[in-house]
Design a protein around this motif. Sequence first.
Motif, PDB file in Angstrom:
ATOM      1  N   ALA A   1      -1.542   5.091   4.870  1.00 61.91           N
ATOM      2  CA  ALA A   1      -1.037   3.911   5.120  1.00 61.91           C
ATOM      3  C   ALA A   1      -1.650   3.312   6.200  1.00 61.91           C
ATOM      4  O   ALA A   1      -1.794   4.024   7.176  1.00 61.91           O
ATOM      5  N   VAL A   2      -2.627   2.177   6.203  1.00 59.96           N
ATOM      6  CA  VAL A   2      -3.150   1.786   7.315  1.00 59.96           C
ATOM      7  C   VAL A   2      -2.513   0.369   7.698  1.00 59.96           C
ATOM      8  O   VAL A   2      -2.303  -0.571   7.098  1.00 59.96           O
ATOM      9  N   ASP A   3      -2.006   0.166   9.180  1.00 65.45           N
ATOM     10  CA  ASP A   3      -1.605  -0.959   9.527  1.00 65.45           C
ATOM     11  C   ASP A   3      -2.501  -1.982   9.723  1.00 65.45           C
ATOM     12  O   ASP A   3      -3.772  -1.790   9.824  1.00 65.45           O
ATOM     13  N   ALA A   4      -1.873  -3.137  10.443  1.00 65.82           N
ATOM     14  CA  ALA A   4      -2.568  -4.174  10.741  1.00 65.82           C
ATOM     15  C   ALA A   4      -3.687  -3.929  11.979  1.00 65.82           C
ATOM     16  O   ALA A   4      -4.853  -4.513  11.999  1.00 65.82           O
ATOM     17  N   LEU A   5      -3.485  -3.038  12.629  1.00 66.91           N
ATOM     18  CA  LEU A   5      -4.472  -2.676  13.957  1.00 66.91           C
ATOM     19  C   LEU A   5      -5.257  -1.564  13.578  1.00 66.91           C
ATOM     20  O   LEU A   5      -6.192  -1.213  14.329  1.00 66.91           O
ATOM     21  N   GLY A   6      -5.228  -1.292  12.229  1.00 71.05           N
ATOM     22  CA  GLY A   6      -6.225  -0.136  11.832  1.00 71.05           C
ATOM     23  C   GLY A   6      -5.928   1.428  11.981  1.00 71.05           C
ATOM     24  O   GLY A   6      -6.571   2.132  11.825  1.00 71.05           O
ATOM     25  N   HIS A   7      -4.609   1.625  12.433  1.00 70.34           N
ATOM     26  CA  HIS A   7      -4.104   3.022  12.692  1.00 70.34           C
ATOM     27  C   HIS A   7      -3.546   3.629  11.385  1.00 70.34           C
ATOM     28  O   HIS A   7      -2.961   2.765  10.430  1.00 70.34           O
ATOM     29  N   ASN A   8      -4.135   4.779  11.055  1.00 65.11           N
ATOM     30  CA  ASN A   8      -3.656   5.351   9.794  1.00 65.11           C
ATOM     31  C   ASN A   8      -2.455   6.339   9.948  1.00 65.11           C
ATOM     32  O   ASN A   8      -2.170   7.007  11.152  1.00 65.11           O
ATOM     33  N   TYR A   9      -1.559   6.107   9.027  1.00 65.94           N
ATOM     34  CA  TYR A   9      -0.312   7.417   8.918  1.00 65.94           C
ATOM     35  C   TYR A   9      -0.132   7.670   7.442  1.00 65.94           C
ATOM     36  O   TYR A   9      -0.462   7.116   6.468  1.00 65.94           O
ATOM     37  N   THR A  10       0.100   9.128   7.503  1.00 65.94           N
ATOM     38  CA  THR A  10       0.431   9.683   6.246  1.00 65.94           C
ATOM     39  C   THR A  10       1.711   9.722   5.962  1.00 65.94           C
ATOM     40  O   THR A  10       2.514  10.229   6.798  1.00 65.94           O
ATOM     41  N   LEU A  11       2.143   9.283   4.755  1.00 64.97           N
ATOM     42  CA  LEU A  11       3.480   9.433   4.310  1.00 64.97           C
ATOM     43  C   LEU A  11       3.992  10.082   3.063  1.00 64.97           C
ATOM     44  O   LEU A  11       2.838  10.213   2.133  1.00 64.97           O
ATOM     45  N   ALA A  12       5.064  10.471   2.761  1.00 63.82           N
ATOM     46  CA  ALA A  12       5.298  11.237   1.353  1.00 63.82           C
ATOM     47  C   ALA A  12       6.570  10.466   0.570  1.00 63.82           C
ATOM     48  O   ALA A  12       7.519  10.239   1.623  1.00 63.82           O
ATOM     49  N   TYR A  13       6.475  10.258  -0.584  1.00 63.95           N
ATOM     50  CA  TYR A  13       7.488   9.538  -1.471  1.00 63.95           C
ATOM     51  C   TYR A  13       7.734  10.314  -2.647  1.00 63.95           C
ATOM     52  O   TYR A  13       7.084  10.404  -3.390  1.00 63.95           O
ATOM     53  N   PRO A  14       9.212  10.863  -2.765  1.00 63.90           N
ATOM     54  CA  PRO A  14       9.263  11.438  -3.935  1.00 63.90           C
ATOM     55  C   PRO A  14      10.208  10.665  -4.954  1.00 63.90           C
ATOM     56  O   PRO A  14      11.058   9.836  -4.604  1.00 63.90           O
ATOM     57  N   LEU A  15       9.592  10.462  -6.042  1.00 64.25           N
ATOM     58  CA  LEU A  15       9.815   9.277  -7.057  1.00 64.25           C
ATOM     59  C   LEU A  15      10.118   9.912  -8.219  1.00 64.25           C
ATOM     60  O   LEU A  15       9.626  11.119  -8.708  1.00 64.25           O
ATOM     61  N   THR A  16      10.861   9.218  -9.069  1.00 70.35           N
ATOM     62  CA  THR A  16      11.371   9.485 -10.338  1.00 70.35           C
ATOM     63  C   THR A  16      10.580   8.300 -11.354  1.00 70.35           C
ATOM     64  O   THR A  16      11.181   7.081 -10.961  1.00 70.35           O
ATOM     65  N   LEU A  17       9.790   8.815 -12.202  1.00 71.87           N
ATOM     66  CA  LEU A  17       9.521   7.699 -13.180  1.00 71.87           C
ATOM     67  C   LEU A  17       9.816   7.867 -14.538  1.00 71.87           C
ATOM     68  O   LEU A  17      10.076   9.116 -14.975  1.00 71.87           O
ATOM     69  N   VAL A  18       9.988   6.761 -15.559  1.00 68.43           N
ATOM     70  CA  VAL A  18      10.419   6.947 -16.958  1.00 68.43           C
ATOM     71  C   VAL A  18       9.522   6.262 -17.785  1.00 68.43           C
ATOM     72  O   VAL A  18       9.014   5.339 -17.291  1.00 68.43           O
ATOM     73  N   SER A  19       9.298   6.682 -18.725  1.00 68.15           N
ATOM     74  CA  SER A  19       8.411   6.077 -19.922  1.00 68.15           C
ATOM     75  C   SER A  19       9.294   4.953 -20.623  1.00 68.15           C
ATOM     76  O   SER A  19      10.213   5.226 -21.084  1.00 68.15           O
ATOM     77  N   VAL A  20       8.503   3.800 -20.336  1.00 71.67           N
ATOM     78  CA  VAL A  20       9.222   2.436 -21.084  1.00 71.67           C
ATOM     79  C   VAL A  20       8.207   1.639 -21.684  1.00 71.67           C
ATOM     80  O   VAL A  20       7.275   1.289 -20.926  1.00 71.67           O
ATOM     81  N   ALA A  21       8.304   1.603 -22.724  1.00 68.82           N
ATOM     82  CA  ALA A  21       7.585   0.708 -23.938  1.00 68.82           C
ATOM     83  C   ALA A  21       6.119   1.084 -23.602  1.00 68.82           C
ATOM     84  O   ALA A  21       5.247   0.068 -23.288  1.00 68.82           O
ATOM     85  N   GLY A  22       5.677   2.371 -23.551  1.00 66.36           N
ATOM     86  CA  GLY A  22       4.211   2.739 -23.672  1.00 66.36           C
ATOM     87  C   GLY A  22       3.614   2.675 -21.979  1.00 66.36           C
ATOM     88  O   GLY A  22       2.635   2.711 -21.959  1.00 66.36           O
ATOM     89  N   GLN A  23       4.550   2.614 -21.139  1.00 69.29           N
ATOM     90  CA  GLN A  23       4.137   2.584 -19.753  1.00 69.29           C
ATOM     91  C   GLN A  23       4.981   3.236 -18.732  1.00 69.29           C
ATOM     92  O   GLN A  23       6.227   3.413 -18.907  1.00 69.29           O
ATOM     93  N   TRP A  24       4.517   4.018 -17.569  1.00 67.05           N
ATOM     94  CA  TRP A  24       5.297   4.310 -16.616  1.00 67.05           C
ATOM     95  C   TRP A  24       5.882   3.625 -15.655  1.00 67.05           C
ATOM     96  O   TRP A  24       5.141   2.633 -15.214  1.00 67.05           O
ATOM     97  N   GLU A  25       7.277   3.792 -15.455  1.00 64.46           N
ATOM     98  CA  GLU A  25       7.863   2.893 -14.452  1.00 64.46           C
ATOM     99  C   GLU A  25       8.696   3.739 -13.489  1.00 64.46           C
ATOM    100  O   GLU A  25       9.343   4.505 -13.899  1.00 64.46           O
TER     101      GLU A  25
END
Length: 375
Positions: A295-319
């Motif tokens: 992720a890059v903020d408005a000043l151009g600084h970079n940050y590494t982040l991690a997100y554990p997500l759960t996705l479900v298939s709905v009507a032919g697409q991942w949500e």
Amino acid sequence: MKRPLRRRDAAPSGYLPPHRATAQPAPASGPGAPERGFRQIARSRRQTQRAAAAALWTLVISGPLLGLAAFAEHSTPPRTAAAPAATADTTGAAGVAELYLQAFLAAGQGSEASVRVYYPAFPDQAQASGQRQAEAVAVVSSRTTSAGVVTVVLAAHVVAAQTGDTWADEGWHYYQIAMAAPAGGGYLALDLPAEIQAPASLASAPNSGYSDSDAPTSGTPLSAAVAQFLQAYLTGNGVVSRYTTSGSALTAITPTPYASVQLTGLATDATSSQDEATAVPAAGATRHVLATVTAVDALGHNYTLAYPLTLVSVAGQWEVASLAPAPALASAPAAGLASPGGQAGTPAATGSLTGSAASTAPVASASSFANGATP
């Protein structure tokens, strides 16, 4: 000549006053009739009195019982709604212990009052104040050790003043503080802090629950859904609800923290062939992922982040169905015996800092203390 007064008992025979003429009871007939009449009247009066007394005592006795029954009916909670058992809250004691340790480390001659707010018996100091200070203080653990007493373990990154503007980095130190924490509130330290050995940390990282640690970060419906969701979530570029399941509570962070986001890593609980597929599985299929982004903020600084997500298939697409509270693990973490620091009083790292005191990374990360181990 005055006429002499006539006595009432001397009234003419057969004379009765008008108001008594109709009030005379019928004469009783037969021998002993008057006595029987008087006894019947007396008996009737006694029965009436006993009945009235019995009724009165019934009201007196039953009144409180009926009142208690009514109170119980309205005040007793249903058995299915029993209140949960109370749990001890050590948050307040831990917060005050953190302030106490910061004041204690910086205290010196003339600044004893700043510590006595937390520990009234703090002794007079001979050295000058501000010779050392805590650049950072973190609560490692807090637990109730006896009635009204909470023991708190804290980590402090300590720096010490040298000549001029030079500070010596004394590394991370660990302290144990006993706090009086009565049920009614209010906190005071029971003694001076005790410097202790660093708490035990995990001997090794837990095994990951993601079977495919190198899933494609572009070119697939799964990677596209993850990237588009995080872009909208972190930058406001896009509508989060377009990429989440119906009824999801996820909304974009406000104010927007970043200007751009790039998906740089993706791990899933599926196989490589499933992650590389360009077709979305049948409705209802679930995929757990750990997405790493830059992720890059408005000043151009970079940050590494991690997100554990759960996705479900709905009507032919991942949500995206949810942002999980923790990454998936193959098994529960186990406490190890490795210790992140040295003996009590021995700094884990030393060095010199020029100018204002600067902080360094702790010897053990916060996740090292997730097991709640105490020395």
